[in-house]
Design a protein around this motif. Structure first.
Motif, PDB file in Angstrom:
ATOM      1  N   VAL A   1       8.930 -44.422 -29.286  1.00  0.00           N
ATOM      2  CA  VAL A   1       9.406 -45.221 -30.388  1.00  0.00           C
ATOM      3  C   VAL A   1      10.429 -44.644 -31.305  1.00  0.00           C
ATOM      4  N   SER A   2      10.036 -43.303 -31.827  1.00  0.00           N
ATOM      5  CA  SER A   2      11.160 -42.622 -32.566  1.00  0.00           C
ATOM      6  C   SER A   2      12.372 -42.358 -32.099  1.00  0.00           C
TER       7      SER A   2
ATOM      8  N   ILE B   1      15.785 -44.623 -33.740  1.00  0.00           N
ATOM      9  CA  ILE B   1      17.138 -43.994 -33.959  1.00  0.00           C
ATOM     10  C   ILE B   1      18.362 -44.679 -33.071  1.00  0.00           C
ATOM     11  N   LEU B   2      18.013 -45.107 -31.761  1.00  0.00           N
ATOM     12  CA  LEU B   2      18.999 -45.731 -30.901  1.00  0.00           C
ATOM     13  C   LEU B   2      19.411 -47.165 -31.455  1.00  0.00           C
ATOM     14  N   LEU B   3      18.230 -47.814 -31.961  1.00  0.00           N
ATOM     15  CA  LEU B   3      18.443 -49.166 -32.796  1.00  0.00           C
ATOM     16  C   LEU B   3      19.552 -49.083 -33.770  1.00  0.00           C
ATOM     17  N   SER B   4      19.293 -47.895 -34.526  1.00  0.00           N
ATOM     18  CA  SER B   4      20.758 -47.845 -35.636  1.00  0.00           C
ATOM     19  C   SER B   4      21.655 -47.537 -35.175  1.00  0.00           C
ATOM     20  N   PHE B   5      21.938 -47.098 -34.132  1.00  0.00           N
ATOM     21  CA  PHE B   5      23.120 -46.548 -33.327  1.00  0.00           C
ATOM     22  C   PHE B   5      23.625 -48.038 -32.699  1.00  0.00           C
TER      23      PHE B   5
ATOM     24  N   GLU C   1      23.241 -50.815 -33.735  1.00  0.00           N
ATOM     25  CA  GLU C   1      23.375 -51.729 -34.878  1.00  0.00           C
ATOM     26  C   GLU C   1      24.960 -51.416 -35.455  1.00  0.00           C
ATOM     27  N   VAL C   2      25.040 -50.037 -35.683  1.00  0.00           N
ATOM     28  CA  VAL C   2      26.449 -49.816 -35.997  1.00  0.00           C
ATOM     29  C   VAL C   2      27.453 -50.378 -35.102  1.00  0.00           C
ATOM     30  N   LEU C   3      27.419 -50.396 -33.567  1.00  0.00           N
ATOM     31  CA  LEU C   3      28.262 -50.836 -32.465  1.00  0.00           C
ATOM     32  C   LEU C   3      28.264 -52.118 -32.585  1.00  0.00           C
ATOM     33  N   ASP C   4      27.309 -52.889 -33.055  1.00  0.00           N
ATOM     34  CA  ASP C   4      27.161 -54.323 -33.131  1.00  0.00           C
ATOM     35  C   ASP C   4      26.996 -54.739 -31.906  1.00  0.00           C
ATOM     36  N   LEU C   5      26.087 -54.398 -31.054  1.00  0.00           N
ATOM     37  CA  LEU C   5      25.961 -54.625 -29.600  1.00  0.00           C
ATOM     38  C   LEU C   5      24.712 -56.169 -29.855  1.00  0.00           C
ATOM     39  N   GLN C   6      25.560 -57.184 -29.593  1.00  0.00           N
ATOM     40  CA  GLN C   6      24.743 -58.306 -29.232  1.00  0.00           C
ATOM     41  C   GLN C   6      23.712 -58.438 -28.346  1.00  0.00           C
ATOM     42  N   GLN C   7      24.334 -57.919 -26.917  1.00  0.00           N
ATOM     43  CA  GLN C   7      23.348 -58.178 -25.883  1.00  0.00           C
ATOM     44  C   GLN C   7      23.863 -56.748 -24.815  1.00  0.00           C
ATOM     45  N   PHE C   8      23.073 -56.125 -24.076  1.00  0.00           N
ATOM     46  CA  PHE C   8      23.517 -55.412 -23.337  1.00  0.00           C
ATOM     47  C   PHE C   8      22.386 -55.030 -22.158  1.00  0.00           C
ATOM     48  N   HIS C   9      22.609 -54.460 -20.985  1.00  0.00           N
ATOM     49  CA  HIS C   9      21.841 -53.863 -20.151  1.00  0.00           C
ATOM     50  C   HIS C   9      21.465 -52.615 -20.248  1.00  0.00           C
ATOM     51  N   VAL C  10      20.398 -52.160 -19.981  1.00  0.00           N
ATOM     52  CA  VAL C  10      20.074 -50.767 -20.472  1.00  0.00           C
ATOM     53  C   VAL C  10      19.593 -50.214 -19.095  1.00  0.00           C
TER      54      VAL C  10
ATOM     55  N   ALA D   1      14.020 -46.588 -22.665  1.00  0.00           N
ATOM     56  CA  ALA D   1      14.525 -48.029 -22.343  1.00  0.00           C
ATOM     57  C   ALA D   1      13.314 -49.014 -22.412  1.00  0.00           C
ATOM     58  N   ILE D   2      12.257 -48.643 -21.852  1.00  0.00           N
ATOM     59  CA  ILE D   2      11.035 -49.632 -21.835  1.00  0.00           C
ATOM     60  C   ILE D   2      10.798 -49.951 -23.240  1.00  0.00           C
ATOM     61  N   THR D   3      10.706 -48.892 -24.344  1.00  0.00           N
ATOM     62  CA  THR D   3      10.024 -49.148 -25.455  1.00  0.00           C
ATOM     63  C   THR D   3      11.315 -49.918 -26.087  1.00  0.00           C
ATOM     64  N   LEU D   4      12.610 -49.576 -26.053  1.00  0.00           N
ATOM     65  CA  LEU D   4      13.794 -50.298 -26.679  1.00  0.00           C
ATOM     66  C   LEU D   4      13.664 -51.790 -26.236  1.00  0.00           C
ATOM     67  N   SER D   5      13.560 -52.065 -24.878  1.00  0.00           N
ATOM     68  CA  SER D   5      13.702 -53.465 -24.564  1.00  0.00           C
ATOM     69  C   SER D   5      12.491 -54.521 -25.327  1.00  0.00           C
ATOM     70  N   THR D   6      11.476 -53.804 -25.737  1.00  0.00           N
ATOM     71  CA  THR D   6      10.230 -54.490 -26.311  1.00  0.00           C
ATOM     72  C   THR D   6      10.502 -54.603 -27.782  1.00  0.00           C
TER      73      THR D   6
END
Length: 260
Positions: free
Chosen positions: A80-81, A85-89, A91-100, A110-115
């Motif tokens: 989660v931690s 951090i990657l979520l902040s990254f 947001e800065v890049l303004d990614l609206q959608q992505f494949h991970v 990737a599992i955690t981020l996707s949830t």
């Protein structure tokens, strides 16, 4: 095959972390691929993989926080931690959608981020992923020794003799705490409760000879994750994707093309 380099180096300065990343040219016609590398290394050993993917997609490949060039002084305790951090990254890049795409430790992230941001994740591709507890570290050591020995007989001499040893040695020397903590997360943290929450189509790519995250882990994940597909390969071991980049990237791109 001769590849024209399409990757450039960038950095994002967050509140308490600097993330260095490689990025290919921006393609407005395709959803970008966020590529998360495995434990102990960085994006550097994946350069050929990233260049192949970049022939048809925008690639964003960060060095994970505290690994290689991405400086971070604190201990990162869990998936989660890393994800926050990657979520902040993101947001800065303004990614609206992505494949991970996540390999090994990157898969658990990737599992955690996707949830955490299901509305942003178009698909999840897990490559010999962590997330289900593996054999204990004393059991893991001889398995890794076998894998590393076998890989010494594979081609791509620069990869095995220069690229991987250099970045791993650097991380072990300068990022010791999170190298060790990352290993503990990979081996022991159980995020199987998150698997049913993955909403995006999910592809699991696995070597049937993987000794680090055994194939039965993949089969368990595939049985729990909705809308998932498991593809196994005969080549390589836990790091097969590095040694067989053409096959690896073709499987990813075939999956993504069916969604885009």
């Amino acid at each position: 095959m001769v590849l024209i380099s399409q990757l450039t180096n960038h950095r994002v300065d967050l509140e308490d972390c600097t993330i260095f990343y490689q990025q290919s040219r921006l393609e407005s016609s395709s959803i970008p691929i966020l590529f998360l590398h495995g434990w102990g290394i960085s994006t550097e050993p994946y350069t050929e993989v990233l260049k192949l993917l970049a022939l048809s997609h925008t690639i964003i490949a960060p060095d994970l926080p505290s690994f290689a060039r991405s400086s971070y002084s604190k201990l990162i305790p869990d998936y989660v931690s890393y994800s926050k951090i990657l979520l902040s990254f993101i947001e800065v890049l303004d990614l609206q959608q992505f494949h991970v795409v996540g390999h090994s430790l990157g898969g658990g992230i990737a599992i955690t981020l996707s949830t955490l941001v299901p509305e942003k994740v178009r698909s999840v591709i897990l490559v010999d992923s962590t997330g289900i507890p593996a054999p204990s570290i004393p059991e893991m050591i001889p398995r890794r020794a076998i894998e590393m020995t076998v890989q010494m007989f594979l081609p791509r001499h620069k990869l095995k003799l220069v690229d991987i040893p250099l970045v791993f040695s650097y991380n072990l020397l300068f990022n010791t705490g999170n190298v060790i903590q990352g290993l503990l997360i990979s081996v022991y943290e159980d995020i199987s409760h998150l698997l049913p929450k993955i909403q995006a189509p999910c592809l699991l790519l696995w070597s049937d000879k993987d000794l680090t995250t055994p194939l039965n882990n993949a089969q368990e994940m595939a049985a729990i994750i909705p809308n998932s597909k498991l593809i196994t390969v005969e080549e390589g071991l836990h790091e097969w994707a590095l040694w067989y980049p053409e096959k690896f990237t073709s499987l990813i791109l075939n999956f993504i093309s069916q969604l885009d």
